[in-house]
Design a protein around this motif. Structure first.
Motif, PDB file in Angstrom:
ATOM      1  N   SER A  97      14.232  11.408  42.805  1.00 32.81           N
ATOM      2  CA  SER A  97      15.657  11.062  42.866  1.00 32.81           C
ATOM      3  C   SER A  97      16.326  11.234  41.506  1.00 32.81           C
ATOM      4  N   GLN A  98      17.549  11.690  41.571  1.00 34.58           N
ATOM      5  CA  GLN A  98      18.381  11.788  40.363  1.00 34.58           C
ATOM      6  C   GLN A  98      19.358  10.614  40.459  1.00 34.58           C
ATOM      7  N   ALA A  99      19.022   9.564  39.733  1.00 32.78           N
ATOM      8  CA  ALA A  99      19.656   8.273  40.019  1.00 32.78           C
ATOM      9  C   ALA A  99      20.697   7.834  39.002  1.00 32.78           C
ATOM     10  N   TYR A 115      18.698   8.329  35.555  1.00 29.42           N
ATOM     11  CA  TYR A 115      17.229   8.369  35.557  1.00 29.42           C
ATOM     12  C   TYR A 115      16.731   9.494  36.460  1.00 29.42           C
ATOM     13  N   ASN A 116      15.795  10.231  35.953  1.00 29.43           N
ATOM     14  CA  ASN A 116      15.059  11.192  36.754  1.00 29.43           C
ATOM     15  C   ASN A 116      13.832  10.406  37.218  1.00 29.43           C
ATOM     16  N   ILE A 117      13.827   9.987  38.479  1.00 32.69           N
ATOM     17  CA  ILE A 117      12.810   9.020  38.923  1.00 32.69           C
ATOM     18  C   ILE A 117      11.491   9.729  39.247  1.00 32.69           C
ATOM     19  N   THR A 118      10.451   9.308  38.534  1.00 36.23           N
ATOM     20  CA  THR A 118       9.138   9.887  38.816  1.00 36.23           C
ATOM     21  C   THR A 118       8.197   8.819  39.368  1.00 36.23           C
ATOM     22  N   GLY A 119       8.568   7.561  39.216  1.00 36.04           N
ATOM     23  CA  GLY A 119       7.721   6.458  39.688  1.00 36.04           C
ATOM     24  C   GLY A 119       8.436   5.161  39.386  1.00 36.04           C
ATOM     25  N   SER A 125      16.991   9.125  31.250  1.00 32.00           N
ATOM     26  CA  SER A 125      16.850  10.559  30.977  1.00 32.00           C
ATOM     27  C   SER A 125      18.043  11.295  31.543  1.00 32.00           C
ATOM     28  N   LYS A 126      18.118  12.534  31.182  1.00 37.11           N
ATOM     29  CA  LYS A 126      19.121  13.387  31.802  1.00 37.11           C
ATOM     30  C   LYS A 126      18.719  13.598  33.248  1.00 37.11           C
ATOM     31  N   ILE A 127      19.694  13.886  34.113  1.00 37.34           N
ATOM     32  CA  ILE A 127      19.335  14.223  35.483  1.00 37.34           C
ATOM     33  C   ILE A 127      19.729  15.662  35.788  1.00 37.34           C
ATOM     34  N   ALA A 128      19.320  16.101  36.956  1.00 34.03           N
ATOM     35  CA  ALA A 128      19.508  17.511  37.322  1.00 34.03           C
ATOM     36  C   ALA A 128      20.979  17.898  37.462  1.00 34.03           C
ATOM     37  N   PHE A 129      21.864  16.896  37.569  1.00 33.07           N
ATOM     38  CA  PHE A 129      23.292  17.195  37.732  1.00 33.07           C
ATOM     39  C   PHE A 129      24.058  16.741  36.504  1.00 33.07           C
TER      40      PHE A 129
HETATM   41  C1  LIG Z   1      12.311  15.157  36.314  1.00 35.39           C
HETATM   42  O1  LIG Z   1      10.928  14.892  36.232  1.00 35.39           O
HETATM   43  C2  LIG Z   1      10.101  15.872  36.821  1.00 35.39           C
HETATM   44  C3  LIG Z   1       8.663  15.388  36.769  1.00 35.39           C
HETATM   45  O2  LIG Z   1       8.314  15.006  35.481  1.00 35.39           O
HETATM   46  C4  LIG Z   1      10.293  17.235  36.129  1.00 35.39           C
HETATM   47  O3  LIG Z   1       9.504  18.206  36.742  1.00 35.39           O
HETATM   48  C5  LIG Z   1      11.778  17.590  36.202  1.00 35.39           C
HETATM   49  O4  LIG Z   1      12.013  18.777  35.498  1.00 35.39           O
HETATM   50  C6  LIG Z   1      12.632  16.485  35.652  1.00 35.39           C
HETATM   51  N1  LIG Z   1      14.019  16.812  35.855  1.00 35.39           N
HETATM   52  C7  LIG Z   1      14.927  16.759  34.890  1.00 35.39           C
HETATM   53  C8  LIG Z   1      16.339  17.093  35.269  1.00 35.39           C
HETATM   54  O5  LIG Z   1      14.657  16.438  33.767  1.00 35.39           O
END
Ligand SMILES: *[C@@H]1O[C@H](CO)[C@@H](O)[C@H](O)[C@H]1NC(C)=O
Length: 399
Positions: A97-99, A115-119, A125-129
């Protein structure tokens, strides 16, 4: 006697507070797309009530720019908690999730972090958007996340995930609870067609509003109003206060009740296949009797008119019938709606407390009235008690 009176007045005050606070509580419970006012500069094209965690998502999607502006509204698990809304571009659950997460920041102000949710261990962190105009606010028991996300061009249907939590440690939101609501809070949002597949739909929402309005009015306010009339009257000092308390409680109850009744009619007209005949008939009877009761108020003969006696009998008969039918119909409605057990339990609790209070007040009233009677029969000046239009001690409970 003094302590009994004090107890009685104290209880009445508590009930009065409840009587006037409960409509506010009902309004809060009915919150959702229909009732949320996000402010004049926060207007969105679409809104969807989400099926879990009492939350809703408002949004405007600018297709040309692929820009999604949102307002996510939810009550956090505690005042020190957090609320989150996310798009998961790769999966349907939490991981990936990109939260956007809102909580009170170190500086004491509400803010949003991404948050870029990994667990479960969150790391800002930055998110995909690309995000802009991120803002948060916490008022009236709900937290709101505002923001704009720049989506990929073809992302018109997105996987959404939302969540609420109860605490934040050193600027990091802690894990949320793991009950069904928290685990099921995900769905799909169609940004263009404006539907949210995980959502319960508008009929469910309408039924819930119908339930809350009617339970509060017919099921709680009217019984409280009757308690005022019956037990506060014992005190000469509470005259005419009891009358106004009774009147305002019943009028509030009636007004909210008519609104609830109207939502019921609307639901009935939508529900072509299934008919809840008993619930419906009791509802119509209730509305008719209560309306009659309101109009009869204007035809009330003066206190010493000889037909006032009959008016009183009529008033009590209809009044108590409305209360009994009202409570019965709330239970009928709860059976039909079958909400979470907690709602049924809550109503049973409230009505039991009211019943308990009424029993207690009944006993106190008898004690007070009987003492007054012995007092009056042994003191020569006792007779003056009933000359000024107050309840006659010979008919202590002619309420
Ligand atoms: C979010 O985390 C995943 C797994 O660590 C990574 O593959 C992905 O590139 C990350 N996305 C961003 C936008 O940082």
């Amino acid at each position: 006697m003094a302590s009994a009176s004090a107890a009685l007045l104290l209880l009445s005050a508590a009930i009065a507070a409840f009587c006037f606070l409960s409509p506010a509580a009902a309004a809060a419970a009915a919150q959702g797309c229909a009732s949320q006012n996000l402010g004049s500069n926060r207007v969105f094209a679409a809104c969807s009530d989400l099926p879990q965690l009492s939350s809703s998502i408002h949004w405007t999607y600018d297709r040309a720019a692929a820009a999604l502006s949102i307002a996510f509204v939810a009550p956090p698990a505690t005042a020190e908690g957090w609320v989150a809304w996310a798009i998961n571009p790769t999966e349907t659950g939490m991981v990936g999730s990109q939260a956007l997460v809102a909580f009170r920041q170190a500086d004491g102000k509400m803010g949003v972090k991404t948050y870029n949710i990994t667990g479960y261990a969150l790391k800002e962190s930055k998110i995909a958007f690309e995000t802009s105009d991120l803002a948060a606010d916490y008022a009236g028991g709900v937290m709101k996340i505002f923001g704009t996300l720049k989506l990929g061009k073809e992302m018109t249907v997105v996987n959404e995930v939302w969540q609420v939590g109860g605490s934040v440690t050193n600027g990091v939101p802690d894990k949320h609870a793991f009950v069904a609501e928290n685990l099921g809070s995900k769905g799909q949002l169609d940004l263009v067609r404006g539907v949210s597949s995980g959502s319960g739909g508008s009929v469910t929402k309408e039924r819930n509003i119908h339930g809350v309005l009617n339970a509060v009015s017919w099921g709680i306010l009217l019984p409280i109003g009757a308690i005022f009339a019956r037990y506060l009257k014992t005190f000469k000092s509470a005259d005419p206060a009891w009358f106004y308390l009774h009147l305002s409680c019943q009028l509030t109850g009636y007004t909210v009740g008519v609104a609830g009744w109207a939502t019921g009619l609307n639901l009935g007209s939508k529900s072509k296949g299934v008919q809840y005949t008993t619930h419906r008939n009791i509802g119509i009877t209730l509305f008719s009797l209560a309306t009659l009761q309101v109009f009869a108020l204007f035809l009330r003969p003066s206190k010493d008119h000889k037909i006032r006696f009959y008016w009183n009998i009529y008033h009590h008969l209809v009044g108590y019938t409305v209360i009994v039918l009202g409570v019965i119909n709330v239970f009928k409605g709860l059976t039909i709606l079958s909400p979470d057990q907690k709602w049924t339990t809550a109503y049973i609790t409230v009505i039991s407390i009211l019943g308990g209070i009424a029993l207690l007040l009944e006993a106190l009233t008898w004690i007070i009235v009987l003492r007054r009677k012995t007092h009056n029969s042994t003191k020569p000046y006792g007779g003056s008690n009933s000359t000024n239009g107050h309840r006659d001690v010979q008919q202590p409970l002619s309420v």
